[in-house]
Design a protein around this motif. Structure first.
Motif, PDB file in Angstrom:
ATOM      1  N   ILE A 496      -8.097  -7.779 -28.745  1.00  0.00           N
ATOM      2  CA  ILE A 496      -6.885  -8.509 -28.340  1.00  0.00           C
ATOM      3  C   ILE A 496      -7.252  -9.935 -27.948  1.00  0.00           C
ATOM      4  N   GLN A 497      -8.373 -10.101 -27.266  1.00  0.00           N
ATOM      5  CA  GLN A 497      -8.785 -11.411 -26.789  1.00  0.00           C
ATOM      6  C   GLN A 497      -9.016 -12.391 -27.937  1.00  0.00           C
ATOM      7  N   HIS A 498      -9.584 -11.920 -29.040  1.00  0.00           N
ATOM      8  CA  HIS A 498      -9.933 -12.801 -30.141  1.00  0.00           C
ATOM      9  C   HIS A 498      -8.939 -12.720 -31.296  1.00  0.00           C
ATOM     10  N   HIS A 499      -7.823 -12.029 -31.105  1.00  0.00           N
ATOM     11  CA  HIS A 499      -6.847 -11.907 -32.181  1.00  0.00           C
ATOM     12  C   HIS A 499      -6.133 -13.246 -32.396  1.00  0.00           C
ATOM     13  N   PRO A 500      -6.080 -13.747 -33.629  1.00  0.00           N
ATOM     14  CA  PRO A 500      -5.456 -15.055 -33.872  1.00  0.00           C
ATOM     15  C   PRO A 500      -3.949 -15.009 -33.640  1.00  0.00           C
ATOM     16  N   PRO A 501      -3.356 -16.123 -33.234  1.00  0.00           N
ATOM     17  CA  PRO A 501      -1.915 -16.152 -32.958  1.00  0.00           C
ATOM     18  C   PRO A 501      -1.092 -16.077 -34.239  1.00  0.00           C
ATOM     19  N   ASP A 502       0.171 -15.657 -34.054  1.00  0.00           N
ATOM     20  CA  ASP A 502       1.152 -15.617 -35.139  1.00  0.00           C
ATOM     21  C   ASP A 502       0.655 -14.819 -36.340  1.00  0.00           C
ATOM     22  N   THR A 503      -0.016 -13.707 -36.053  1.00  0.00           N
ATOM     23  CA  THR A 503      -0.443 -12.797 -37.115  1.00  0.00           C
ATOM     24  C   THR A 503      -0.084 -11.377 -36.709  1.00  0.00           C
ATOM     25  N   GLU A 504      -0.068 -10.517 -37.679  1.00  0.00           N
ATOM     26  CA  GLU A 504       0.292  -9.125 -37.433  1.00  0.00           C
ATOM     27  C   GLU A 504      -0.780  -8.440 -36.578  1.00  0.00           C
ATOM     28  N   LEU A 505      -0.327  -7.704 -35.570  1.00  0.00           N
ATOM     29  CA  LEU A 505      -1.228  -6.938 -34.711  1.00  0.00           C
ATOM     30  C   LEU A 505      -1.153  -5.474 -35.114  1.00  0.00           C
ATOM     31  N   ARG A 506      -2.288  -4.905 -35.467  1.00  0.00           N
ATOM     32  CA  ARG A 506      -2.328  -3.528 -35.960  1.00  0.00           C
ATOM     33  C   ARG A 506      -2.874  -2.609 -34.870  1.00  0.00           C
ATOM     34  N   ASP A 532       7.218 -13.491 -35.137  1.00  0.00           N
ATOM     35  CA  ASP A 532       6.038 -14.253 -35.545  1.00  0.00           C
ATOM     36  C   ASP A 532       4.768 -13.411 -35.515  1.00  0.00           C
ATOM     37  N   SER A 533       4.712 -12.474 -34.595  1.00  0.00           N
ATOM     38  CA  SER A 533       3.538 -11.605 -34.484  1.00  0.00           C
ATOM     39  C   SER A 533       4.004 -10.157 -34.384  1.00  0.00           C
ATOM     40  N   PRO A 534       4.370  -9.572 -35.517  1.00  0.00           N
ATOM     41  CA  PRO A 534       4.880  -8.193 -35.496  1.00  0.00           C
ATOM     42  C   PRO A 534       3.759  -7.180 -35.295  1.00  0.00           C
ATOM     43  N   PHE A 535       4.175  -5.954 -34.987  1.00  0.00           N
ATOM     44  CA  PHE A 535       3.239  -4.851 -34.824  1.00  0.00           C
ATOM     45  C   PHE A 535       3.261  -3.985 -36.085  1.00  0.00           C
ATOM     46  N   SER A 536       2.095  -3.576 -36.511  1.00  0.00           N
ATOM     47  CA  SER A 536       1.980  -2.544 -37.537  1.00  0.00           C
ATOM     48  C   SER A 536       1.367  -1.327 -36.851  1.00  0.00           C
ATOM     49  N   LYS A 611      -7.969  -1.936 -40.494  1.00  0.00           N
ATOM     50  CA  LYS A 611      -8.353  -3.138 -39.750  1.00  0.00           C
ATOM     51  C   LYS A 611      -7.547  -3.284 -38.462  1.00  0.00           C
ATOM     52  N   ALA A 612      -7.486  -2.188 -37.722  1.00  0.00           N
ATOM     53  CA  ALA A 612      -6.725  -2.183 -36.468  1.00  0.00           C
ATOM     54  C   ALA A 612      -7.456  -2.986 -35.400  1.00  0.00           C
ATOM     55  N   THR A 613      -6.675  -3.564 -34.494  1.00  0.00           N
ATOM     56  CA  THR A 613      -7.225  -4.318 -33.372  1.00  0.00           C
ATOM     57  C   THR A 613      -7.360  -3.457 -32.125  1.00  0.00           C
ATOM     58  N   ASN A 842     -14.462 -21.996 -27.919  1.00  0.00           N
ATOM     59  CA  ASN A 842     -13.976 -22.304 -29.256  1.00  0.00           C
ATOM     60  C   ASN A 842     -13.011 -21.235 -29.760  1.00  0.00           C
ATOM     61  N   SER A 843     -13.290 -19.964 -29.388  1.00  0.00           N
ATOM     62  CA  SER A 843     -12.417 -18.887 -29.846  1.00  0.00           C
ATOM     63  C   SER A 843     -11.173 -18.757 -28.991  1.00  0.00           C
ATOM     64  N   ARG A 844     -11.184 -19.395 -27.798  1.00  0.00           N
ATOM     65  CA  ARG A 844     -10.066 -19.234 -26.880  1.00  0.00           C
ATOM     66  C   ARG A 844      -8.784 -19.794 -27.477  1.00  0.00           C
ATOM     67  N   SER A 845      -8.918 -20.842 -28.259  1.00  0.00           N
ATOM     68  CA  SER A 845      -7.728 -21.458 -28.823  1.00  0.00           C
ATOM     69  C   SER A 845      -7.060 -20.571 -29.853  1.00  0.00           C
ATOM     70  N   SER A 846      -7.806 -19.584 -30.388  1.00  0.00           N
ATOM     71  CA  SER A 846      -7.232 -18.702 -31.398  1.00  0.00           C
ATOM     72  C   SER A 846      -6.673 -17.428 -30.813  1.00  0.00           C
TER      73      SER A 846
END
Length: 852
Positions: A496-506, A532-536, A611-613, A842-846
């Motif tokens: 969750i911490q490194h998941h990029p914004p505005d992408t699908e969360l699995r 913008d960031s739906p759940f699968s 590729k679940a988070t 650097n990864s915090r922004s994502s």
């Protein structure tokens, strides 16, 4: 047929060879034909017949019906009573095999190896060689009881194996499975048969027959499902990729092997007169037609009459178990192998609930733990190492050549086609070793060959010892070569911490029972899915494998599935209904049937493939909302959770669902009271993952959040690297939410675990909380938990998670324990803390931040 009497001589003038010797060394018995022939001559006035018999073989008279002994205090031995002797034999055989199994367990030996060795120890090769032991423990009148129980055990074992076997896999298997299975049967059969015909002149006449050679070469080539399934279950590989492939390959091989066995039996019946083979085939067709039509329809009728969710009536169960004995009687009467009938009966019984599962659940423990030790004792009674040595190498060398050639060609016959199918060498070798495993079915065939006069005691002993050696070597090698968790060790961050914004969360959501669904739906709702960031969501309904031998993963959308696992599935229906009310959710339903020991493999594999988070697991304890202070344990769930936490390819959350999380929220816009969540931030990777997930929840307007950070007094015990990473995330979170009235942040300084617990208790007393969010334990300063480690009971929650979830804590709030993904393949980080902190920034922004 007289089971147990090895050979029928047509006249007493024939020589007495090893093929006619009873297993116990030094004892030789008449067969029924020889005794009857002698009695006929006595009746005709040939008095010399009696003296001739007595001169060649001693006649032993034994009183079989004794009065019950008065007891040892009257000077009588309890072993003089047949009934007490049998009871003592039952205890002795079961205990001896259990002790051997316990001693060999650290060596990764399958259970069947321990039981075979236990049977050999009881037999004439070791303990039975002692005359006093043999006379006291296994006298003539009790041997018959042991042999009868052993044969019955084999019958019920094959019956249970038939229930678990699923020939519908043949419709779904791929070309690779068929290619490997067929090649793995043809190559060893051809090579061992070639060796047999080259050495045919030096063989025993019975063994040199074409039908006998065909039987032995086939047994060396075919890997039986009833053997492979329990061994893979012992090795905890039943749900693994190689385990599933081996099972499918074995089922294909069994389909070939059953037809070969029928052909062998027909050829054996036709050796005397071809008409006998015709009558054999006619009786076989009639029996199979009766089983496949009448018996199958009866079983389906029983399933139809059983109410949904209810067990099968006890009367039906008893009737079916009696039917096993009837089928054994019929097949033996028609000249077939006695275990064929029970196997065929098991095959026509629908697997799984309600009938197959009920039969297996009620009978498997009794059969495997009580009766099967007698089956291995029978094998041990036939196994005589000294008789094999006395028989000599010249008589056994042809059979030994067939065995060595068969096993080597079986290994290569599976390895080469596997490599040609572009499988990795390590996996190909593992599959080859799996297909070389031997066990109960082969032992039953060896006993059957003694009945059919194909082999005697020395060849039987050689075959048994080869089975022990091959399986004893292959089992540990499989464990060494193949790690089913290796594919889950990914290098890419899935957190969750490194998941990029505005992408699908699995997310993979695991469910064992219907009671967990409401809390999981509420957790998904407060996790703030957006357009913008739906759940699968990959919903996985976990069912313990009972009544089947083959694990099953049902994809409700893309595959055909068994109706007994899909109809009226309230769990998937509830989750699907919720997803339909939210456009931000995509729902995928799965059902996994697997043993509890290997169920974690289905969960991790589903998360890896999609590729679940995050994987969300239910806690192994249930808290009924109408019974305050009561906990209900879910059997086996804790071990599943711990293994998922150890091997997951992504982050994991364990949800302790209490009554306030049982009423799912309505869709956005519904009127619900505001939820208050508390994050207990003790530092470390897991705590950072918990804070990142809580930050996503803050995007829901119905959620208020309090973050409490615990710091060590004077920074005692702090890890500099972890401290910098914690500071960076907490600072980022507070700057982002500083103006948010629904978010509060404070810090608490403590000296030890007692002060940590006291501070948490004070927070619980101050205000009502709906959900505690904590990290499991990675990276926590030991000073914050000093004195608490021994108090924790549930390792899956960590020390703090276990404390806030306990009844003693006095909170009705649910608990969510987070564990961040562990990159196992990379090992311990080698970067200094400054470089890691730079990488983190650097990864915090994502990072994804759920907005309202």
């Amino acid at each position: 047929m007289v089971r147990g009497f090895p050979k029928l001589f047509e006249s007493p003038g024939e020589g007495f060879g090893w093929a006619s010797a009873w297993p116990w060394r030094g004892r030789q018995y008449y067969t029924r034909g020889l005794i009857q022939a002698a009695l006929v001559r006595v009746g005709q006035g040939q008095e010399g017949a009696v003296s001739h018999i007595h001169a060649r073989f001693p006649l032993i008279c034994r009183k079989y019906h004794r009065s019950h002994p008065l007891g040892i205090f009257f000077g009588e031995s309890p072993l003089d009573s047949p009934f007490l002797l049998v009871l003592f034999e039952i205890v002795f055989i079961i205990c001896s095999t259990s002790i051997i199994r316990f001693l060999l367990k650290p060596l990764k030996q399958p259970r069947v190896i321990s039981e075979m060795i236990g049977g050999i120890i009881v037999g004439p090769s070791i303990l039975g060689r002692n005359k006093k032991f043999a006379e006291a423990m296994l006298p003539d009148n009790s041997q018959f009881v042991v042999r009868t129980l052993g044969i019955m055990a084999f019958m019920y074992f094959m019956f249970i194996a038939g229930i678990k076997m699923d020939f519908t896999l043949l419709k779904r298997c791929g070309r690779k499975h068929v290619y490997i299975a067929v090649t793995g049967v043809i190559i060893p059969t051809a090579t061992s048969a070639a060796v047999a015909f080259l050495t045919r002149k030096s063989m025993d006449p019975e063994l040199a027959k074409v039908s006998s050679i065909g039987a032995i070469t086939t047994s060396l080539a075919v890997t039986s499902f009833p053997v492979l399934n329990p061994i893979l279950k012992d090795l905890n590989l039943l749900s693994s990729e190689m385990g599933r492939m081996a099972i499918v390959t074995a089922v294909i091989g069994d389909a070939i092997g059953i037809n070969i066995v029928i052909a062998f039996e027909a050829a054996k019946q036709g050796e005397g007169d071809s008409v006998d083979a015709v009558w054999y085939l006619i009786s076989l067709v009639i029996l199979l037609a009766f089983i496949c039509i009448a018996v199958r329809r009866t079983m389906l009728w029983i399933v139809h009459k059983t109410p949904v969710g209810k067990p099968v009536s006890q009367g039906y169960i008893v009737g079916i178990l009696l039917g096993v004995l009837v089928m054994g009687f019929l097949t033996d009467m028609f000249g077939m192998a006695i275990a064929n009938g029970p196997l065929w009966l098991g095959l026509v019984i629908p697997d799984g609930p309600p009938l197959g599962a009920t039969l297996v659940e009620r009978t498997e423990t009794l059969i495997m733990e009580i009766f099967m030790p007698f089956a291995f004792a029978v094998v041990g009674m036939y196994t005589d190492v000294y008789a094999m040595f006395e028989f000599g190498w010249s008589g056994l060398s042809p059979l030994f050549g067939m065995i060595v050639t068969g096993y080597i060609s079986k290994l290569l016959g599976t390895l080469i086609p596997s490599l040609l199918c572009q499988m990795p060498f390590r996996d190909s070798l593992t599959l080859s070793l799996m297909m070389s495993l031997r066990g109960q079915v082969e032992l039953l065939l060896y006993i059957h060959w003694i009945d059919k006069l194909i082999i005697g005691v020395p060849p039987f002993t050689l075959l048994v010892l080869s089975t022990v050696v091959i399986t004893g070597i292959a089992g540990p090698l499989i464990s060494f070569l193949y790690d089913p968790t290796r594919p889950y060790m990914v290098n890419k961050r899935r957190t969750i911490q490194h998941h990029p914004p505005d992408t699908e969360l699995r997310l993979v959501v695991c469910v064992h029972e219907e009671e967990s669904v409401a809390g999981l739906i509420n957790l998904l709702e407060v996790s703030c899915p957006t357009v913008d960031s739906p759940f699968s969501i990959y919903s996985l309904h976990l069912i313990e494998l009972i009544g089947r031998g083959i694990p099953l993963l049902v994809d409700y959308e893309n595959e055909e599935h068994s109706p007994e696992y899909t109809n009226d599935d309230a769990i998937h229906n509830a989750l699907k209904l919720y997803s339909e009310t939210r456009g931000e959710l995509k729902f995928n339903a799965f059902t996994a049937l697997a043993p509890m020991r290997s169920m974690y493999q289905n969960i991790c594999e589903l998360a890896l493939d999609n590729k679940a988070t995050l994987i969300i697991l239910p806690f192994h304890k249930e808290y009924p909302n109408n019974l305050e202070g009561t906990q209900i344990l879910r059997r086996g769930v804790q071990s599943v959770n711990i293994k998922v936490l150890s091997h997951a390819p992504c982050s994991v959350g364990v949800l302790v669902d209490k009554d306030n999380f049982r009423n799912p929220m309505h869709a956005a816009g519904g009127s619900m009271r505001r939820h208050h969540f508390v994050v207990l931030f003790l530092g470390g990777a897991d705590a950072r993952e918990a804070l990142a997930y809580a930050d996503r929840m803050v995007g829901n307007l119905d959620v208020s959040l309090t973050v409490i950070r615990f710091l060590s007094f004077n920074h005692e015990g702090d890890d500099e690297m972890e401290k910098k990473l914690d500071d960076g995330l907490v600072t980022w979170f507070w700057v982002k939410n500083e103006s948010n009235e629904r978010v509060r942040y404070r810090e608490v300084v403590v000296r030890n675990g007692a002060e940590t617990v006291a501070s948490i208790q004070a927070v619980n007393d101050e205000a009502y909380c709906d959900l505690w969010i904590v990290g499991r334990y990675q990276g926590i300063n030991g000073k914050l938990l000093e004195g608490l480690e021994a108090w924790s009971e549930d390792n899956e929650l960590g020390v703090i998670g276990d404390y806030v979830a306990s009844i003693d804590f006095g909170s009705t709030a649910s608990v969510l324990v987070m564990q961040q993904q562990v990159l196992r393949e990379q090992g311990p980080p080698k970067l200094g803390w400054k470089k890691r902190l730079s990488s983190f920034n650097n990864s915090r922004s994502s990072m994804f931040l759920c907005s309202s």
